[in-house]
Design a protein around this motif. Structure first.
Motif, PDB file in Angstrom:
ATOM      1  N   GLY A   2       6.752  -6.174  -4.475  1.00 41.74           N
ATOM      2  CA  GLY A   2       6.142  -6.742  -5.673  1.00 41.74           C
ATOM      3  C   GLY A   2       7.062  -6.752  -6.881  1.00 41.74           C
ATOM      4  O   GLY A   2       6.779  -7.415  -7.874  1.00 41.74           O
ATOM      5  N   ASP A   3       8.197  -6.016  -6.806  1.00 43.15           N
ATOM      6  CA  ASP A   3       9.143  -6.020  -7.926  1.00 43.15           C
ATOM      7  C   ASP A   3       9.872  -7.354  -8.004  1.00 43.15           C
ATOM      8  O   ASP A   3      10.026  -8.054  -6.999  1.00 43.15           O
ATOM      9  CB  ASP A   3      10.169  -4.892  -7.764  1.00 43.15           C
ATOM     10  N   ILE A  18      21.440  -9.192   1.116  1.00 38.64           N
ATOM     11  CA  ILE A  18      20.556  -8.069   0.762  1.00 38.64           C
ATOM     12  C   ILE A  18      19.382  -8.563  -0.087  1.00 38.64           C
ATOM     13  O   ILE A  18      18.227  -8.197   0.153  1.00 38.64           O
ATOM     14  CB  ILE A  18      21.341  -6.962   0.026  1.00 38.64           C
ATOM     15  N   LEU A  19      19.679  -9.435  -1.057  1.00 35.65           N
ATOM     16  CA  LEU A  19      18.613  -9.915  -1.951  1.00 35.65           C
ATOM     17  C   LEU A  19      17.690 -10.913  -1.243  1.00 35.65           C
ATOM     18  O   LEU A  19      16.472 -10.731  -1.206  1.00 35.65           O
ATOM     19  CB  LEU A  19      19.223 -10.589  -3.185  1.00 35.65           C
ATOM     20  N   THR A  72      18.371  -1.272  -3.223  1.00 32.40           N
ATOM     21  CA  THR A  72      17.183  -0.947  -2.423  1.00 32.40           C
ATOM     22  C   THR A  72      16.465   0.303  -2.936  1.00 32.40           C
ATOM     23  O   THR A  72      15.235   0.326  -2.978  1.00 32.40           O
ATOM     24  CB  THR A  72      17.587  -0.743  -0.949  1.00 32.40           C
ATOM     25  N   ALA A  73      17.219   1.343  -3.321  1.00 31.26           N
ATOM     26  CA  ALA A  73      16.578   2.612  -3.699  1.00 31.26           C
ATOM     27  C   ALA A  73      15.562   2.446  -4.834  1.00 31.26           C
ATOM     28  O   ALA A  73      14.461   2.973  -4.744  1.00 31.26           O
ATOM     29  CB  ALA A  73      17.638   3.649  -4.044  1.00 31.26           C
ATOM     30  N   ALA A 132      13.728  -9.670   0.288  1.00 31.60           N
ATOM     31  CA  ALA A 132      12.631 -10.646   0.279  1.00 31.60           C
ATOM     32  C   ALA A 132      11.631 -10.334   1.393  1.00 31.60           C
ATOM     33  O   ALA A 132      10.421 -10.495   1.228  1.00 31.60           O
ATOM     34  CB  ALA A 132      13.193 -12.062   0.437  1.00 31.60           C
ATOM     35  N   ARG A 133      12.151  -9.839   2.551  1.00 30.35           N
ATOM     36  CA  ARG A 133      11.296  -9.453   3.680  1.00 30.35           C
ATOM     37  C   ARG A 133      10.304  -8.358   3.315  1.00 30.35           C
ATOM     38  O   ARG A 133       9.261  -8.216   3.929  1.00 30.35           O
ATOM     39  CB  ARG A 133      12.199  -8.861   4.770  1.00 30.35           C
ATOM     40  N   PHE A 134      10.686  -7.524   2.347  1.00 35.56           N
ATOM     41  CA  PHE A 134       9.838  -6.394   1.957  1.00 35.56           C
ATOM     42  C   PHE A 134       9.088  -6.678   0.653  1.00 35.56           C
ATOM     43  O   PHE A 134       8.676  -5.766  -0.056  1.00 35.56           O
ATOM     44  CB  PHE A 134      10.679  -5.118   1.857  1.00 35.56           C
ATOM     45  N   GLY A 135       8.955  -7.983   0.352  1.00 30.61           N
ATOM     46  CA  GLY A 135       8.096  -8.363  -0.770  1.00 30.61           C
ATOM     47  C   GLY A 135       8.723  -8.232  -2.142  1.00 30.61           C
ATOM     48  O   GLY A 135       8.018  -8.095  -3.138  1.00 30.61           O
TER      49      GLY A 135
END
Ligand code: PLP
Length: 398
Positions: A106-107, A122-123, A100-101, A128-131
């Motif tokens: 968009g990455d 996590i993936l 996450t860090a 995925a929720r945060f794009g």
């Protein structure tokens, strides 16, 4: 505080016993547990100065760092050949921080499909929720990695030895491909251990461990660690951990420090037990398959020889008769304990299809090579002859 950190010339087993030790004024032999949340400042000016810039041997608050935790981090970093390390409350906290860090909306992430279930959460669910775009590939297939990494990516993630099929990822080749795609390579080296495999030397950027497994090695505490360059640990991991809070407890760090003193001996003895059991079970009539990376007929035997010092402490069987056969075998074992942990001094056994991988569909399990008869064994420190006798007798019940 006397600083007993050692020069770089010592071998791993020496560092595992001494590196990072910080003695208090009492001169204790065994590492002290600094079971304190905070640290006092001799004056208001000293507090101000410490908040402005933290010196080598200075601490502010246990969420940020603690002398016992720091001893573990320095010892782990020395053993791994990493510039720095950050200890976390569990292996999953280490994975969460390492993934996450450094990522932003968009990455793109390319990861091996055969991941620990919580890593997939996590993936696929969280990031995925945060794009963050996630592409999963067959980790053992270099051509699949090459195709996925022909486009730019920010991060590559895989387990060096997959659970429970023990499939390997070609660390050097995937790291080379990742570099071409501009991606940071994060390797979960929990199954292989730092004793038998060195991902950083093969080109990986970040190594993480669930210290819950072989580092503790006696089933007591949860813990994790992220190992990488100083820039990555201090620039990305430290702020993330400081402000999100999944730091390691000083007590757990102390248990892990004492674990490190015997890690090399334990892992080599447990791996020797796995080798002895694999040798004894070759061609057994009740087995559809016997998987151990050190066997000549292991599908990636060449890769195993190149990137691991030994086949490791884990061995996976495919018992004939599917789930019923596997259950009969598990229930007939006397020395092996049925549990989902691994890396313990006690020999442990797991039926992945109905426990660790229960939530997957039949098709997903089949795609990962997890069959109904599959049994994952974590070899402990017991006498090899006793372990072989227990397994062969239990197979007789199948
Ligand atoms: C156990 C494990 C984890 C998670 O570690 P915890 O300490 O249980 O949080 C992550 N990766 C692998 C490969 C593991 O075996």
């Amino acid at each position: 505080m006397v600083d007993d950190r050692m020069a770089g010339e010592w071998k791993a087993r020496t560092k595992a016993v001494h590196e990072g030790t910080r003695r208090s004024g009492y001169g204790e032999v065994s590492e002290a547990i600094f079971l304190t949340q905070g640290f006092v400042y001799p004056s208001a000016e000293a507090a101000e100065a410490r908040f402005r810039e933290l010196g080598e041997d200075e601490f502010i608050y246990a969420r940020y760092g603690n002398p016992t935790v720091r001893m573990l981090e320095e010892r782990m970093a020395a053993l791994e050949g990493a510039e720095d390390a950050f200890a976390t409350a569990s292996g999953m906290a280490a994975v969460h921080a390492a993934l996450t860090a450094p990522l932003r909306a968009g990455d793109r992430v390319v990861a091996a499909r055969a991941l620990f279930g919580s890593c997939l959460y996590i993936l696929n669910d969280l990031l995925a929720r945060f794009g963050v775009e996630v592409e999963l590939v067959d980790g053992a297939d270099n051509a699949a990695w090459r195709a996925a990494l022909s486009r730019p990516a920010k991060l590559v993630f895989f387990e060096s030895v997959a659970n429970p099929t023990l499939e390997l990822v070609d660390i050097a080749e995937v790291s080379r491909l990742a570099r071409g795609a501009g991606a940071l390579v994060v390797v979960d080296n929990t199954f292989a251990t730092g004793v038998l495999s060195r991902p950083l030397a093969l080109g990986a950027d970040v190594v993480i461990y669930s210290a819950t497994k072989h580092v503790d090695g006696q089933g007591r505490c949860l813990g994790g660690v992220v190992l990488a360059s100083r820039d990555f640990i201090r620039g990305e991991i430290e702020p993330f951990m400081k402000h999100t809070g999944a730091s390691m407890s000083p007590f757990s760090a102390w248990v892990m420090l004492k674990g490190l003193e015997t890690l090399d001996l334990r892992v080599r003895a447990q791996a020797a037990n796995a080798e002895a059991l694999a040798g004894a079970l070759r061609g057994h009539e009740k087995l559809a398959r016997l998987i151990w990376p050190g066997l000549a007929d292991f599908p990636q035997a060449d890769l195993a020889a190149r990137q691991m010092d030994h086949g490791g402490t884990m061995l996976t069987l495919d018992v004939k008769g599917g789930k019923a056969g596997a259950f009969r075998f598990l229930n007939a074992l006397r020395l092996f304990t049925i549990t989902n942990n691994l890396g313990d001094a006690k020999s442990l056994v797991t039926h992945p299809a109905t426990t660790t991988h229960q939530r997957l569909s039949d098709a997903e399990r089949a795609a990962l090579g997890i069959t109904p008869g599959m049994v994952r064994m974590s070899l402990g420190l017991e006498d090899a002859g006793d372990l072989i006798a227990d397994v062969t007798r239990a197979l007789g019940a199948v």
